[in-house]
Structures are given as C-alpha cells and as structure tokens.
Scaffold this motif. Structure first.
Motif, short mmCIF file in Angstrom:
data_model
loop_
_atom_site.label_atom_id
_atom_site.label_comp_id
_atom_site.label_asym_id
_atom_site.label_seq_id
_atom_site.Cartn_x
_atom_site.Cartn_y
_atom_site.Cartn_z
N TYR A 165 10.62 71.13 -12.13
CA TYR A 165 10.96 70.38 -13.03
C TYR A 165 12.54 70.60 -13.40
CZ TYR A 165 9.38 73.48 -16.89
OH TYR A 165 9.38 74.63 -17.62
N SER A 168 16.72 69.12 -9.78
CA SER A 168 16.93 68.06 -9.63
C SER A 168 15.81 67.29 -8.66
CB SER A 168 18.30 67.51 -8.78
OG SER A 168 18.60 66.09 -8.54
N SER A 170 13.36 63.95 -7.12
CA SER A 170 13.60 62.50 -6.68
C SER A 170 12.19 62.17 -6.04
CB SER A 170 14.61 61.88 -6.16
OG SER A 170 14.70 62.72 -4.66
N SER A 182 8.88 57.01 0.10
CA SER A 182 8.75 57.24 -1.13
C SER A 182 8.24 55.87 -1.95
CB SER A 182 10.34 57.30 -1.56
OG SER A 182 10.90 56.34 -1.28
N ARG A 196 5.24 55.30 -13.82
CA ARG A 196 6.34 55.62 -12.84
C ARG A 196 6.64 57.00 -12.79
NH1 ARG A 196 8.87 50.90 -15.10
NH2 ARG A 196 10.54 52.51 -16.10
N SER A 198 9.50 58.84 -12.38
CA SER A 198 10.51 59.16 -13.29
C SER A 198 9.96 59.23 -14.70
CB SER A 198 11.81 58.22 -13.39
OG SER A 198 11.31 56.67 -13.71
N GLU A 199 8.93 58.36 -15.26
CA GLU A 199 8.65 58.21 -16.51
C GLU A 199 7.74 59.53 -16.89
OE1 GLU A 199 8.12 53.69 -17.53
OE2 GLU A 199 6.43 54.67 -16.57
N LEU A 201 7.96 62.51 -15.13
CA LEU A 201 8.92 63.65 -14.88
C LEU A 201 9.70 63.88 -16.14
CD1 LEU A 201 10.46 65.77 -13.46
CD2 LEU A 201 12.06 64.02 -12.66
N MET A 202 10.32 62.66 -16.90
CA MET A 202 10.90 62.90 -18.23
C MET A 202 9.73 63.51 -19.25
SD MET A 202 11.28 61.41 -21.31
CE MET A 202 10.82 59.46 -21.24
N TYR A 229 17.98 69.21 -17.50
CA TYR A 229 19.26 68.06 -17.90
C TYR A 229 20.59 68.87 -17.79
CZ TYR A 229 16.04 64.90 -19.75
OH TYR A 229 15.16 63.72 -20.04
N HIS A 238 16.17 61.09 -24.79
CA HIS A 238 15.02 61.07 -24.34
C HIS A 238 14.00 61.60 -25.42
CE1 HIS A 238 16.51 60.36 -19.97
NE2 HIS A 238 16.65 59.49 -20.68
#
Length: 328
Positions: A165, A168, A170, A182, A196, A198-199, A201-202, A229, A238
């Motif tokens: 994490y 980077s 994807s 993907s 999702r 991306s959600e 991971l954040m 980041y 975020h």
C-alpha cells in the motif's frame, strides 16, 4: 532479546517488512536492513542477527542463497528465511541447499511470516513464545468481516494491498500479476466487499496513517509519503473525509478541530423550550457558523501547503518487484 536483519535491494520491501507484524511481541528489539551483498555481510558480522530475511535475487547480480552460505562459513548461526517474487523450483531447491529454513513468496503474507518467526524462536533458537489469549477471528480492518468469508481472489488482492500500500497500486497492475482482466477481478472484489478497489486502498491507507500518527512523532508530510501519498493536500482531504477530523487534530494540536461545531453551537441561541432528547433538532447554519467553517477550511489548506513547502514533496515509493506467474 533477538536481532533481525532484512536483506532486499528494494527499499519499499525493506520498509514494509519492518511494519508487517508486531516484532516486539516476539522479543525482536533490533531490526537492521541492507540493500547489497557487501552491506549485508558487514551488518551481519557487526550485529550478529538471530534471524535473517533474505531476498533470493539481489540487485547487484548476487544471489541471496550465496550470501547465506557465506555467512555460515563465517561462523554466523542465524535462522534464515528466503523471500522472493519467484516461485520457481530451482530457487527453492537452491535455498534449501544453503540451509535456509523457509521460503516465502512476495507479497509476504503476515500470517506466514509470523509462523516462520514462531518456528525459528521455538525450534532453532530454543526460546519461548509470548503467552497469547485465544485469538479473535481474523477480521479485515476495513471491511470488518472475517477473511474466510471472502473469495480467494479478493483475499489475494487484500494481501497485495497489505504488502504494497506504500507503493503505487492499480487494479490493472494486479490483474496483470494474476493474468486476469482488471474488470473481472474488480467486479469480483466489488461483489465480495461492496467497495471498489480504489475505495478499499484509500481506506486501508487511512487506517495505517492513523496508527502512525498515534504511535510516532513523524511529521504529517512524512507519514503521508509512508502510506503512498505524493501530494500532501490529497492526503489531508482523504483523511478528513474518512475520519471527520484532520491529521493534526488527531494529535491533539488543534482541539477545536476534533469537535468543530462546539464553538458554533456556543454562538447559537436555542429556544428556551427546545429539548434535545429523542429526535435530533436541526437548525439553519448561521452566518457565524459559515464564517467559522470557511476559516477552518482555509486554515487547513494553508497548514497542508506550509508543511508541503517546508518538507518538499515526498517521493513516491516505487512499485513492487515483478513476480512469477502463479495460479489463482
């Protein structure tokens, strides 16, 4: 009590391992890292580690199992575990010939790493494990569900997030690693988790950032970089969206930010017979409240920009080492 040496040519791998498990729980109170063959030899002979985590293929063209043999020939009796992104039998066989006690694939699974450490302490170092209470169910910190309820693919994606994490990440890159589309793995992840990729991971990055803010004295800009980041402003946005307060408020530096409505409510005059019990009463936002909220947002932006300017933009951690293709 015990000393650990981590040898890997990739900086993010060396850093990830230091935070992957609670080393102190096992009595490991000194962790050193090395990036090259020569540096590893010097540190190993200097600190005399009890346990070594060794990358199979070092960046200087040397091999980790050769280093294990070198250290053993020098009289060092450390318990070695090879770590690698390759699952080829030749590498495993050569590592075992060098007397390595285990072989873990990247991204390293924390449970597998804990099992190796426990075996090393009990069987090789003749030590004792700390007494532990009955383990609670293994629950994901973001989803709040047991891993056993998730599909195999979703668990593998989560495992990659846990190990990488800071880099980077994807869904496309993970799909290539799995030799899958993907879109396909993204759909499975969404069906399993309701989120999702991306959600997720954040959210995972925010949880790790909160731990670092609470347990270290590092600057916010440093912590932002450590959780993946490169833009401090994005991190601030975020973090506040996820927790409802800013990173600095968490440290108690800005107590008013922890409950920004306090000052506003003090300025609002409530009707005498208003009762706040039961159903919550809602009041229109006053001019003072709007002004207070605008000042708060402006101060936060200035705070992030000032810290960004003082520390510079943190470097993005490079992506993980390429791994060999494996069946899902």
């Amino acid at each position: 009590m015990y000393r650990l040496l981590v040898v890997d040519d990739e900086k993010d791998i060396r850093e990830n391992i230091q935070y992957l498990i609670d080393w102190g729980r096992y009595g490991i109170n000194q962790i050193e890292t090395a990036a090259t063959y020569e540096e590893a030899v010097n540190k190993a002979l200097d600190i005399r580690p009890h346990i070594i985590l060794m990358d199979v293929k070092l960046g200087d063209g040397r091999w980790g199992y050769e280093l294990v043999e070198h250290l053993r020939a020098s009289g060092l009796k450390a318990v070695c575990c090879m770590i690698s992104g390759y699952d080829e039998f030749t590498y495993v066989q050569r590592s075992m010939q060098a007397a390595a006690k285990d072989y873990l694939l990247k991204p390293i699974n924390e449970k597998e790493l804990e099992r190796f450490v426990e075996r090393a302490i009990v069987e090789e170092l003749k030590g004792r494990l700390p007494q532990r209470q009955v383990d609670p169910p293994d629950v994901d910190p973001v989803l709040k569900v047991e891993y056993g309820t998730l599909s195999r693919i979703t668990n593998k994606i989560i495992m990659i997030v846990k190990g990488s994490y800071r880099s980077s990440l994807s869904l496309m890159g993970i799909g290539e690693m799995f030799c899958m589309s993907s879109k396909y793995i993204g759909r499975i992840f969404l069906q399993d988790t309701g989120m999702r990729f991306s959600e997720y991971l954040m959210a995972y990055r925010m949880i790790q950032a909160k731990k670092l803010i609470e347990t270290t004295g590092d600057k916010i800009v440093v912590i932002a970089g450590r959780v993946g980041y490169t833009q401090l402003n994005n991190f601030y946005v975020h973090f506040k969206e996820y927790y409802g307060f800013s990173p600095k408020a968490l440290r108690g530096m800005e107590e008013t930010e922890k409950n920004p409505c306090t000052a506003v409510c003090d300025e609002m005059e409530l009707p005498e017979n208003t009762h706040m019990e039961g159903k919550e009463e809602k009041f229109p936002e006053t001019a003072a409240a709007k002004e207070s909220r605008a000042e708060e947002n402006a101060a936060e932006e200035n705070e992030a920009e000032e810290e960004q300017g003082n520390a510079g933009t943190p470097e993005s951690e490079a992506g993980g080492e390429a791994v060999g293709k494996r069946d899902i």
